[in-house]
Design an enzyme around this catalytic site. Structure first.
Site, PDB file in Angstrom:
ATOM      1  N   CYS A 234       5.294  -5.346 -10.414  1.00  0.00           N
ATOM      2  CA  CYS A 234       6.245  -4.935  -9.372  1.00  0.00           C
ATOM      3  C   CYS A 234       5.977  -5.774  -8.135  1.00  0.00           C
ATOM      4  CB  CYS A 234       6.069  -3.450  -9.075  1.00  0.00           C
ATOM      5  SG  CYS A 234       6.750  -2.880  -7.516  1.00  0.00           S
TER       6      CYS A 234
ATOM      7  N   CYS B 105       4.719  -3.802  -5.112  1.00  0.00           N
ATOM      8  CA  CYS B 105       3.363  -3.319  -5.399  1.00  0.00           C
ATOM      9  C   CYS B 105       2.370  -4.471  -5.333  1.00  0.00           C
ATOM     10  CB  CYS B 105       3.304  -2.674  -6.777  1.00  0.00           C
ATOM     11  SG  CYS B 105       4.528  -1.372  -7.054  1.00  0.00           S
TER      12      CYS B 105
END
Length: 451
Positions: free
Chosen positions: A369, A372
């Site tokens: 991600c 992230c």
């Protein structure tokens, strides 16, 4: 009649006496009983961080020099307000990172396809001109992403001589080459909040499994040295903080784009495990100690973004953080790093743990991600900067001559401290309510099972 009046007065006297005794007993009992406040708000800081089964977080934070009550008070009154203002300044708002890197450990799973995983690119005039070329001024309109998405802002134009008064020097504790600007991109952290992104499942679990099992194993108690215990607690505390931010900024209803708090998740991932809460506090104090140890360097650093008034405000906030009298009086030494690396194998052990942390840093390139990955890289660099300050410089009296930090390291360090401060504050304020919700749910489940 007179005798009966005397008996009535005696009887009412006994009744009144009995009532007084009952009231006194009730008052004493109520004072001794633990008060459960409405809506989970506790005014007494000694009862601020309570877990299920009446477990209380009190006394000294393990391996640290401050107690839980002092940490909560200092964070609420001093640290959190200053840090919130500090990370919003132009200097600390922009972070430089490599967002597109090949995973060195296994084939890439592909980027997360969810909207909240992505980080969008923005115009070249998004971040301060002094980060790349002479300053020509910033417009308020430039702080909006060109695609109209408020989630993120990125620019990939970077100059290696971007910032006056700062050096290009690599961090021995982290994997990324911070002096390599070829693939770096600037991100506005204020437009990319650390919160729920939908990044779950095997890919996310594999990251944490690799962090814990390959690089930071949880050794049985008493079978490993204090230095390795410190590394484990730092990673556990960081993991707890990330979970707290996911719970505090959770997508409750995707169809309505409704965000809010998920207290069930907070309990399931953090509060139900007391060691995770303790490690969160430990990591907070560890990073705070690194900031205070680097006081001379941070005070003299040039926080130049080309806007004199905002830069003076940034410098003022840094000094407020470093020289706050309440902090110096209540918790002058959050963590004592001098007790580590004292054994005969100290240098070898330091190299071993440094290698382990570099592996953890490299694992951030495997996060599927993008958002992230951004926050993983920032916070691991912040933790690596704290380790660099505390363990890569010998002697506190010569910090000015030997400690050198990059601009990006300082930005990561202060933003990490702010994230930990937010997590500690959220656990203190919402922890009791989250535990009460869990108790109610468990009680309802037990009632259904018994019927």
């Amino acid at each position: 009649m007179e005798g009966r009046d005397r008996r009535d007065r005696r009887r009412w006297g006994w009744i009144a006496g009995a009532v007084i005794v009952v009231l006194l007993a009730t008052a004493v009992a109520s004072r001794r009983a633990r008060k459960i406040p409405l809506f989970g708000s506790i005014s007494n800081t000694k009862e601020a961080c309570q877990c299920k089964d009446s477990r209380k977080y009190s006394g000294l934070v393990e391996d640290c020099c401050c107690d839980y009550e002092t940490v909560d008070t200092l964070n609420e009154e001093v640290l959190h307000p200053i840090l919130q203002d500090l990370v919003a300044t132009p200097f600390f708002r922009y972070f430089k990172a490599k967002l597109w890197c090949d995973c060195p450990f296994w084939p890439d799973d592909g980027m997360c396809r969810l909207r909240d995983c992505s980080v969008c690119e923005c115009p070249e005039n998004e971040y301060p001109e002094t980060f790349k070329k002479p300053f020509h001024g910033l417009s308020a309109d430039d702080l909006k992403c060109q695609e109209g998405k408020p989630e993120a802002a990125v620019d990939r134009t970077v100059d290696s001589k971007a910032f006056k008064g700062w050096v290009d020097i690599d961090n021995p504790w982290t994997n990324d080459d911070e002096t390599d600007n070829a693939e770096m991109t600037y991100v506005n952290l204020q437009l990319n909040p650390e919160r729920y992104t939908g990044y779950t499942g095997p890919s996310a679990r594999r990251i944490w499994d690799a962090v814990y099992t390959e690089n930071c194993p949880k050794y049985p108690s008493g079978e490993f040295c204090q230095e390795k215990r410190v590394l484990y607690k730092l990673i556990s505390g960081l993991h707890s903080s990330i979970s707290v931010h996911i719970a505090s900024g959770y997508l409750l209803d995707e169809s309505r784009n409704l965000w809010g708090q998920n207290l069930e998740l907070l309990y399931d991932r953090v509060l139900r495990y007391p060691d995770r809460v303790r490690n969160l506090y430990f990591t907070f104090l560890f990073v705070l100690r690194a900031v205070t140890k680097a006081t001379d360097f941070l005070e003299q650093a040039e926080y130049d973004t080309g806007n004199p008034s905002e830069d003076l405000e940034t410098q003022s906030l840094v000094r407020q953080l470093l020289y706050n009298p309440k902090l110096q009086a209540a918790c002058p030494l959050p963590f004592d790093e001098a007790k580590l690396w004292q054994g005969q194998n100290g240098p070898e052990l330091k190299q071993e743990i440094q290698k382990q942390f570099r592996n953890i840093s490299a694992l951030m390139d495997c996060v599927g991600c993008e958002k992230c990955r951004l926050w993983g890289k920032l916070q691991v660099l912040g933790l690596g900067t704290a380790l660099k300050i505390l363990f890569s410089v010998d002697g506190q009296d010569h910090m000015n001559h030997s400690l050198q930090l990059q601009r990006n390291e300082v930005i990561a360090l202060v933003n990490l401290l702010n994230r930990l401060s937010e997590s500690v504050k959220f656990v203190k304020e919402m922890g009791p309510l989250a535990e009460k919700i869990s108790d109610i749910q468990n009680s309802e489940h037990s009632s259904k099972s018994s019927t």
